[in-house]
Design a protein around this motif. Sequence first.
Motif, short mmCIF file in Angstrom:
data_model
loop_
_atom_site.label_atom_id
_atom_site.label_comp_id
_atom_site.label_asym_id
_atom_site.label_seq_id
_atom_site.Cartn_x
_atom_site.Cartn_y
_atom_site.Cartn_z
N LEU A 61 -12.46 -1.08 0.51
CA LEU A 61 -12.42 0.35 0.70
C LEU A 61 -13.06 0.65 2.05
CD1 LEU A 61 -11.77 3.19 -0.41
CD2 LEU A 61 -14.08 3.20 -1.44
N TYR A 62 -12.29 1.27 2.95
CA TYR A 62 -12.75 1.49 4.32
C TYR A 62 -13.25 0.19 4.94
CZ TYR A 62 -12.42 6.46 3.21
OH TYR A 62 -11.96 7.70 2.83
N ASN A 63 -12.49 -0.88 4.67
CA ASN A 63 -12.74 -2.22 5.21
C ASN A 63 -14.03 -2.85 4.70
OD1 ASN A 63 -11.39 -4.16 6.75
ND2 ASN A 63 -12.77 -3.86 8.49
N GLU A 64 -14.60 -2.31 3.63
CA GLU A 64 -15.79 -2.88 3.00
C GLU A 64 -15.39 -3.49 1.67
OE1 GLU A 64 -18.86 -3.11 4.18
OE2 GLU A 64 -18.38 -2.07 6.07
N ASP A 65 -15.84 -4.72 1.41
CA ASP A 65 -15.48 -5.42 0.18
C ASP A 65 -16.03 -4.70 -1.05
OD1 ASP A 65 -14.13 -7.44 1.49
OD2 ASP A 65 -15.92 -8.71 1.67
N LEU A 66 -15.19 -4.60 -2.07
CA LEU A 66 -15.59 -4.06 -3.37
C LEU A 66 -15.75 -5.21 -4.35
CD1 LEU A 66 -13.16 -1.00 -3.65
CD2 LEU A 66 -15.59 -0.96 -3.05
N PRO A 67 -16.51 -5.02 -5.42
CA PRO A 67 -16.62 -6.08 -6.44
C PRO A 67 -15.25 -6.43 -7.02
CG PRO A 67 -18.30 -4.39 -6.79
CD PRO A 67 -17.36 -3.85 -5.75
N ASP A 68 -15.03 -7.71 -7.28
CA ASP A 68 -13.77 -8.13 -7.89
C ASP A 68 -13.57 -7.45 -9.24
OD1 ASP A 68 -13.37 -9.70 -5.71
OD2 ASP A 68 -13.80 -11.61 -6.72
N ASN A 69 -12.33 -7.18 -9.56
CA ASN A 69 -12.02 -6.48 -10.80
C ASN A 69 -10.81 -7.15 -11.46
OD1 ASN A 69 -12.10 -4.60 -12.87
ND2 ASN A 69 -12.17 -2.83 -11.50
N LYS A 70 -10.45 -6.68 -12.62
CA LYS A 70 -9.35 -7.26 -13.37
C LYS A 70 -8.54 -6.16 -14.04
CE LYS A 70 -8.41 -10.56 -17.15
NZ LYS A 70 -9.03 -11.48 -18.13
N VAL A 71 -7.23 -6.24 -13.91
CA VAL A 71 -6.34 -5.34 -14.64
C VAL A 71 -6.09 -5.96 -16.01
CG1 VAL A 71 -4.04 -4.33 -14.73
CG2 VAL A 71 -5.28 -4.42 -12.56
N LYS A 72 -6.62 -5.35 -17.05
CA LYS A 72 -6.47 -5.88 -18.40
C LYS A 72 -5.07 -5.66 -18.94
CE LYS A 72 -9.81 -5.02 -21.24
NZ LYS A 72 -10.83 -4.26 -22.01
N SER A 73 -4.47 -4.55 -18.57
CA SER A 73 -3.10 -4.28 -19.00
C SER A 73 -2.46 -3.29 -18.04
CB SER A 73 -3.06 -3.71 -20.43
OG SER A 73 -3.67 -2.44 -20.48
N LEU A 74 -1.17 -3.46 -17.83
CA LEU A 74 -0.39 -2.54 -17.01
C LEU A 74 0.98 -2.36 -17.67
CD1 LEU A 74 -0.19 -2.37 -13.15
CD2 LEU A 74 1.89 -2.14 -14.53
N GLN A 75 1.30 -1.12 -18.00
CA GLN A 75 2.61 -0.80 -18.57
C GLN A 75 3.32 0.19 -17.65
OE1 GLN A 75 -0.17 0.07 -20.83
NE2 GLN A 75 -0.26 -2.02 -21.59
N GLN A 76 4.63 0.04 -17.59
CA GLN A 76 5.43 0.95 -16.80
C GLN A 76 6.69 1.33 -17.57
OE1 GLN A 76 5.80 -1.48 -13.18
NE2 GLN A 76 4.54 0.01 -12.10
N VAL A 77 7.07 2.60 -17.45
CA VAL A 77 8.32 3.10 -18.01
C VAL A 77 9.11 3.71 -16.85
CG1 VAL A 77 9.43 4.73 -19.59
CG2 VAL A 77 7.32 3.56 -20.27
N LYS A 78 10.37 3.27 -16.72
CA LYS A 78 11.21 3.75 -15.62
C LYS A 78 12.50 4.32 -16.19
CE LYS A 78 12.66 0.63 -12.73
NZ LYS A 78 12.68 -0.32 -11.59
N VAL A 79 12.86 5.52 -15.70
CA VAL A 79 14.09 6.19 -16.12
C VAL A 79 14.88 6.56 -14.87
CG1 VAL A 79 15.11 8.10 -17.41
CG2 VAL A 79 12.92 7.13 -18.15
N ASN A 80 16.15 6.16 -14.82
CA ASN A 80 17.02 6.47 -13.69
C ASN A 80 18.31 7.09 -14.19
OD1 ASN A 80 15.92 3.35 -13.19
ND2 ASN A 80 15.35 4.80 -11.62
N ALA A 81 18.79 8.09 -13.46
CA ALA A 81 20.08 8.72 -13.79
C ALA A 81 20.86 8.95 -12.51
CB ALA A 81 19.86 10.04 -14.53
#
Length: 327
Positions: A61-81
């Motif tokens: 963030l603003y070129n400063e290292d942040l603590p490592d993190n983990k994405v436990k879950s990621l869901q996506q719903v996509k609708v196209n017409a």
Amino acid sequence: MKILNKIIVPLAILPLNKIIAQEKDSIPQKVVAFVTDKFPQTRDLNVEFTQLTPYKYSSKLYNEDLPDNKVKSLQQVKVNANFYFIKNAKWMLSTSLNYKYTSINTENPTSIFSENTGNKNDFHYHTESLSLTRFSKLFGKTAIYSATASVDGSEQHFERVRGMLTSSVLVTANAKTTLTLGLAALIDPSGQIPVLPLPVITYKHNFDNGWVADIIMPSKIMMRKNIFTNGRFSIGTEMDNTSFYIYQNNKKYEFRQLEINSGVMYEHKLGNNLIGTLKAGLRATPSSRIFAKEDSFKDYIFDMNAKPSFYFNVGISYNPFGKPRQK
């Protein structure tokens, strides 16, 4: 890295997939039947759900290292017409409506994606576009010209207006091979170059052993084969992207992430108009950035480096405007 180019390029390709299938007066009927098969490139209505396995990421963030993190879950719903107002031998006027919901649950709380420092954040993103296409001739070859205007936003506001001009020539069109060469000019105020020309190549070849090469450069390389009575198996790599807007401290930010999905896909014709789809594989994210809306993609404030993760996708499409394959 000019990641913005890769994110928007698939939008420039969309008209070409439709156009080849509709150019019936300039292309022999047997070629039209080959291109507009029972699994069309563009679906009239498509709904997808994607689930990712957990993955770790590092960020700045603003070129400063942040603590490592983990994405436990990621869901996506996509609708196209996709809808067509005019569709004849010389002109096509169409609109595309797209919605994407993204839900992210991280191991450690973060305030990067929201004013509320929490583990779970939900985002809504939509785009709407109107495209006008002209079919003509250039040096005896079928030429396709297209102009597209689009707008995007969130559940709170409309945000950006973009434009796109495409020009392509149908170089080869026979019972086994279709090749188009073209150029797309992307008009985007948030790009590193506001008006950016990009080459566009589409190639489809039907091999004697039943396999089909389906290539749209630079967004997709697939090998496909029809199996069973109403199924199709595919293996290859596709590019996708996730974008959404963030509202924090009375300022607007945009998140953009390039995704490269490599894996397998199975499609099954459920009826005259319904197609079910299953996908699975490995997702890599070469770049993920957040930048202020008034700035360009290169002036980012947040940069994330994520580990690859496995994805599973299930979808269904309804194609009332499509026609069954001619036999």
